[in-house]
Design an enzyme around this catalytic site. Structure first.
Site, PDB file in Angstrom:
ATOM      1  CE  LYS A 120       0.348  -5.341  -3.302  1.00  0.00           C
ATOM      2  NZ  LYS A 120       1.473  -5.393  -2.285  1.00  0.00           N
ATOM      3  CG  ASP A 138      -0.441  -7.819   1.739  1.00  0.00           C
ATOM      4  OD1 ASP A 138      -0.920  -8.866   2.259  1.00  0.00           O
ATOM      5  OD2 ASP A 138      -0.070  -6.853   2.536  1.00  0.00           O
TER       6      ASP A 138
END
Length: 211
Positions: A120, A138
């Protein structure tokens, strides 16, 4: 959800916010990398409060490395998991100095090899600092994608792969920011603000909160 509806959603989000940006404060790829590393399980607001004091003192790998773990902790102690984040930050600076000439590598594998940097974080840096059409997923993006039925998946990786598949090329650079902001301020976790949502008529969530 069909592709025509997805496109309408993306067009509405683009119309509302043509040039979306991260809410983290940064002025260089290195500052962005550190800010994103610090933001894990923390709010952007809390990270900005810390980095607004930290970066004027140390905003390069060498300066931050010279600061050391203990001194860095004093700047970031208001952020969750600050002990491990301080350790990872200093280790990351050491690697950047030794292997990348003090520069943030524009390379996924090299980024993910840095302590505290996962997929991420690498996606955010590649997208926001270098303009790659990556999509960092997320908790906000995971929730919005599943709740609206825009791109459903059982894990964040599933949702990322689905988004990469269904989002047209022209939207890929910005979709991460649109979805995260939408999840942060409108499609919030406990009680989504459907009455003020610009894509409410296109959303396929069954339990909309209209009142």
């Amino acid at each position: 959800m069909n592709k025509d509806k997805r496109r309408l959603i993306l067009e509405k989000l683009r119309e509302e916010n043509p040039h979306p940006e991260t809410e983290l404060n940064w002025n260089s790829p290195f500052e962005l990398l550190i800010a994103v590393l610090l933001s894990a399980q923390a709010t952007d607001v809390s990270v900005n409060k810390a980095t607004d004091k930290l970066f004027p003192v140390a905003n390069t790998p060498q300066a931050l490395f010279d600061l050391g773990v203990d001194e860095l902790k004093q700047y970031i102690k208001t952020i969750g998991l600050f002990n491990s984040k301080a350790e990872n930050t200093i280790k990351t600076c050491k690697i950047l100095l030794e292997k990348h000439n003090g520069e943030v590598p524009e390379n996924r594998e090299a980024l993910e090899a840095l302590p505290g940097v996962g997929r991420k974080t690498a996606n955010v840096v590649l997208n926001t600092a270098f303009g790659w059409p990556t999509i960092a997923v997320d908790t906000h993006i995971y929730r919005v994608s599943n709740r609206t039925k825009f791109a459903m998946g059982k894990t964040v990786d599933d949702v990322e792969q689905k988004l990469l598949k269904v989002v047209p090329k022209e939207f890929k650079l910005d979709v991460h920011h649109w979805l995260i902001l939408h999840g942060r301020y409108t499609c919030i976790a406990r009680k989504p603000r459907c009455a003020s949502c610009i894509i409410e008529d296109l959303c396929e969530f069954k339990d909309k909160v209209i009142d």
